[in-house]
Enzyme design. Structure first.
Site, PDB file in Angstrom:
ATOM      1  N   GLU A 317       0.821  -1.215   0.000  1.00 24.64           N
ATOM      2  CA  GLU A 317       0.000   0.000   0.000  1.00 24.64           C
ATOM      3  C   GLU A 317       0.851   1.260   0.000  1.00 24.64           C
ATOM      4  O   GLU A 317       0.624   2.195   0.767  1.00 24.64           O
ATOM      5  CB  GLU A 317      -0.954  -0.030   1.208  1.00 24.64           C
ATOM      6  N   ASP A 391      -7.932  -9.086   4.601  1.00 23.24           N
ATOM      7  CA  ASP A 391      -7.683  -7.848   5.336  1.00 23.24           C
ATOM      8  C   ASP A 391      -8.734  -7.622   6.418  1.00 23.24           C
ATOM      9  O   ASP A 391      -9.545  -6.706   6.299  1.00 23.24           O
ATOM     10  CB  ASP A 391      -7.685  -6.686   4.339  1.00 23.24           C
ATOM     11  N   GLU A 419     -12.424  -1.643  12.113  1.00 24.84           N
ATOM     12  CA  GLU A 419     -12.468  -0.962  10.819  1.00 24.84           C
ATOM     13  C   GLU A 419     -13.572  -1.509   9.913  1.00 24.84           C
ATOM     14  O   GLU A 419     -14.278  -0.738   9.262  1.00 24.84           O
ATOM     15  CB  GLU A 419     -11.096  -1.131  10.136  1.00 24.84           C
TER      16      GLU A 419
HETATM   17  C1  BDP Z   1      -5.985  -1.993   6.008  1.00 22.24           C
HETATM   18  C2  BDP Z   1      -6.296  -0.591   6.463  1.00 22.24           C
HETATM   19  C3  BDP Z   1      -5.118   0.325   6.285  1.00 22.24           C
HETATM   20  C4  BDP Z   1      -3.901  -0.289   6.958  1.00 22.24           C
HETATM   21  C5  BDP Z   1      -3.665  -1.676   6.405  1.00 22.24           C
HETATM   22  C6  BDP Z   1      -2.517  -2.397   7.085  1.00 22.24           C
HETATM   23  O1  BDP Z   1      -7.379  -0.110   5.704  1.00 22.24           O
HETATM   24  O2  BDP Z   1      -5.445   1.566   6.855  1.00 22.24           O
HETATM   25  O3  BDP Z   1      -2.784   0.509   6.768  1.00 22.24           O
HETATM   26  O4  BDP Z   1      -4.805  -2.463   6.617  1.00 22.24           O
HETATM   27  O5  BDP Z   1      -2.783  -3.300   7.842  1.00 22.24           O
HETATM   28  O6  BDP Z   1      -7.018  -2.830   6.437  1.00 22.24           O
HETATM   29  O7  BDP Z   1      -1.358  -2.066   6.845  1.00 22.24           O
END
Ligand code: BDP
Length: 726
Positions: A317, A391, A419
């Site tokens: 990401e 996730d 979340e």
């Molecule tokens: C996702 C979240 C993001 C996190 C990512 C992570 O949306 O904000 O940075 O996981 O775990 O679920 O790195």
């Protein structure tokens, strides 16, 4: 009457009026409870018999030994005392002269005659373990270390809070997992990524001079559930935290946490050498880069002598990582591991690695990347794996890496912050979901190889073991936004101590410590808690649906989310609904992600006819009119489950309403009003998803499913500004 009639010109003098006013308000003051005390309420004993029973011990306490942790123990005993008895605590004896009934001391500090009675039991204690032992009228809390003693004291206080008999006590408890951490996704500007309970509790600007009471209370709460580490900054890391300006502040927090047995860890941005010191590269095989990390690490240990180590999100990401230099995850992790090794530190390297070009099914990628690296990591690296391969979705099968890395210690990452599970306002008992994952059999060494045994290290003899929970804590007065989300923090600590603990008992302890020991209260709250997870899954993502939430802030439904920069951040990529079918084929005819699991799972999940329905659309594409094992078509089953979820939320609300008068009014109304939101949002999920998917199925809603409140256009256009947590 008299008072009101003459309010402007009272016959009663103002002073008396004020007194009456205060008296009228008193019940509110007395019973108001903002939840700040968490499960450490130390509620007053309810009757004389109980008061006398525990009073015998608590009025005759001897605490032996000297250390900052002993001072913490003394304070905690005093705090508990004043809560239980509603009066100032008497003196706790700190010498062995006299005849105590409750003895709290490290093994070596106990008087000889007491020590001798527990010598055999003490052998089996590890460095953090404790012993609670009743013998001939004396209750003994003992340990090898100061921290063990603090854990033992909290364990005893829990027994008292949950009204347990002390004469039966014989408990030896060692944590099964070594590193038990909270991961804060807190930014230096005090916003919290995916945080829904206010701002970050770390007030960086006031640190290091000001140590807020909340830091101490945070450490107390964590110690009370056995958490021994905290990574205080976001995994989407800011390199600034590695500069002297911030290290000094982190050191002040570490100093405050130390007596509570909590170590500080920091997130390391992989390209920090470039950001902070203009190095031309962050290539992990470049000697200058390696030296930079060694120097930086030494500097950190100058500030924090017991610094725990680094937590790293790389190649994920947008975070930089070894891929940028054609290197492997092991190259990256090992470079940092070599830097912390001389100081006894560890590296927690996240397996949440996936490519923005989506070369294969996203859920395959971590396994494909890490499995070939098994055994290639230094011995002070532990790979941190999310509970499922996607996730933190409401329901996922366990991550296939568990059981697949016998030569590399893996640690579990759970998300305590919700979340994807209703954020701050939904009540859902996360322990139910975690238990489902921990109990899943990896079959790595044949039947009976559950994830819990991978994580506690016993299956593969890992030398290093760990578990992390992404924190749900913020500046909200009750810490977690929803009062009931405190239960998730509590349960995380309990499962970190022993991942095979019974979640029913964990829930009951939490209720007793947080609300009341009243049988009806316990029964009602426990009923809600133990059903809440299935209810939420039904109104959000039934039948194995996943990643159908709104874009970016992830609040509310968004099955229509499509397009944009990344395919794997849409909903349509995952559900692939069209006029024939819905679902992601992950069998060998599809992405074959199923092959990453043991063959036993291929049998269970590989056949669309016999797969447990909760994972149906995770692994299979299924025609809308396909008859399922329930006798319903897929479409009808989906609609009925959404409806069932909504009804479940309404049931929770009704159950809760029964507790009016049995729970302090402040927490009662707070939870009641959040349940109201939950019911509305459950309806929102049901209506939006059924309207959206209904366009493809073109089938009517079955009997028993309520008609949506609005049309699809309404839901498509429903937008809110500044949803928290981004
Ligand atoms: C996702 C979240 C993001 C996190 C990512 C992570 O949306 O904000 O940075 O996981 O775990 O679920 O790195």
């Amino acid at each position: 009457m008299y008072i009101y009639g003459n309010l402007l010109k009272p016959k009663i003098p103002m002073k008396k009026l004020f007194l009456i006013y205060i008296l009228l308000l008193l019940p509110v003051f007395v019973f108001a409870n903002d939840g700040y005390k968490l499960w450490l309420q130390y509620l007053p004993f309810e009757n004389k018999a109980i008061t006398e029973y525990y009073g015998d011990y608590l009025d005759n306490t001897v605490l032996l030994g000297k250390s900052p942790t002993h001072d913490v123990i003394q304070k905690e005993l005093e705090l508990a005392y004043s809560g239980f008895f509603d009066k100032n605590p008497g003196n706790i004896s700190r010498t062995s002269v006299g005849s105590g009934l409750l003895w709290i001391a490290k093994f070596g500090d106990l008087p000889k005659e007491i020590r001798e009675t527990i010598t055999d039991h003490a052998q089996s204690l590890n460095d953090e373990g404790y012993l609670l032992h009743y013998l001939k009228g004396k209750l003994i809390v003992s340990s090898k270390t100061d921290i063990g003693l603090l854990y033992g004291t909290f364990a005893l206080l829990k027994k008292i809070q949950t009204r347990q008999k002390l004469e039966d006590l014989h408990e030896i408890s060692n944590p099964k997992i070594q590193k038990r951490l909270l991961n804060h996704w807190d930014n230096l500007n005090r916003t919290v990524e995916r945080g829904f309970a206010g701002f970050s509790i770390w007030n960086w600007h006031r640190l290091p001079q000001h140590i807020d009471q909340q830091y101490i209370d945070y450490a107390r709460a964590n110690a009370s559930i056995g958490i021994n580490g905290t990574s205080i900054t976001n995994v989407n890391a800011n390199a600034l935290v590695l500069t002297p300006e911030y290290l000094e502040k982190a050191a002040a927090l570490a100093d405050a946490f130390r007596p509570y047995g909590i170590k500080v860890y920091l997130t390391a941005r992989f390209n920090a050498p470039m950001v902070l010191d203009n190095l031309p590269t962050a290539d992990p095989l470049d000697p200058k880069v390696q030296q930079w990390w060694k120097d930086k690490t030494k500097e950190i240990y100058n500030y924090i002598p017991d610094f725990g180590g680094f937590l790293v999100k790389a190649d994920s990401e947008g975070q930089p990582g070894p891929h940028n230099y054609g290197r492997t995850q092991a190259d990256g992790a090992n470079m940092l591991a070599d830097a912390v090794k001389p100081f006894g530190g560890i590296v927690m390297w996240r397996a949440f690695v996936y490519n923005e070009h989506t070369p294969t099914d996203r859920i395959r990628q971590a396994y494909d990347e890490f499995k070939p690296l098994d055994g290639k990591f230094r011995d002070n690296v532990i790979v941190q794996v999310k509970n499922g391969p996607l996730d933190f979705q409401p329901r996922e099968p366990f991550h296939p890496l568990f059981g697949a890395m016998p030569e590399t210690p893996l640690m579990m990452e759970f998300q305590i912050t919700k979340e994807y599970l209703g954020q701050d306002t939904h009540w859902v008992n996360l322990a139910t979901m975690w238990e489902e994952v921990l109990k899943s059999d990896t079959y790595a060494k044949g039947p009976g190889s559950p994830v819990s045994k991978v994580v506690d290290g016993s299956l593969h003899n890992y030398k290093l073991t760990g578990i992390a929970g992404v924190s749900n804590i913020g500046t909200d007065r009750n810490w977690t936004g929803h009062h009931t989300a405190q239960a998730d923090w509590f349960a995380f600590g309990q499962l970190a101590w022993n991942p095979e603990q019974n979640i029913d008992n964990i829930g009951e302890d939490w209720i007793r410590m947080t609300f009341s020991n009243d049988t009806e209260v316990i029964k009602t709250i426990k009923g809600i808690m133990m059903n809440s997870y299935e209810i939420l899954v039904n109104y959000m993502t039934p039948l194995g649906l996943h990643h159908i939430m709104a874009r970016s802030h992830h609040w509310g439904p968004g099955p229509w989310v499509t397009g944009g920069g990344r395919d794997d951040w849409t909903a349509t990529y995952y559900h692939k609904a069209n006029s024939d079918s819905i679902g992601f084929d992950r069998t060998e005819k599809g992405s074959n992600a199923l092959a990453q699991y043991a063959p036993e799972w291929k049998e269970t999940w590989g056949d669309a006819e016999s797969i447990p329905l909760e994972f149906l659309l995770w692994f299979h594409r299924v025609p809308w009119d396909k008859k399922l094992s329930t006798g319903n078509t897929l479409w009808n089953e989906m609609a009925l489950r959404y409806q069932k979820g909504v009804e479940g939320a309404r049931w929770m609300q009704k159950e809760w309403s029964k507790l009016e008068g049995s729970i302090d009014p402040e927490r009662f109304s707070h939870i009641a009003s959040f349940l109201n939101i939950q019911v509305n949002e459950a309806e929102w999920w049901r209506d939006a998803c059924l309207l959206y998917f209904g366009q493809y199925s073109k089938m009517p809603l079955p009997a028993g499913v309520e008609a949506p409140k609005h049309d699809l256009t309404y839901y498509l256009n429903f937008k809110r500004n500044f949803v928290p947590g981004i």
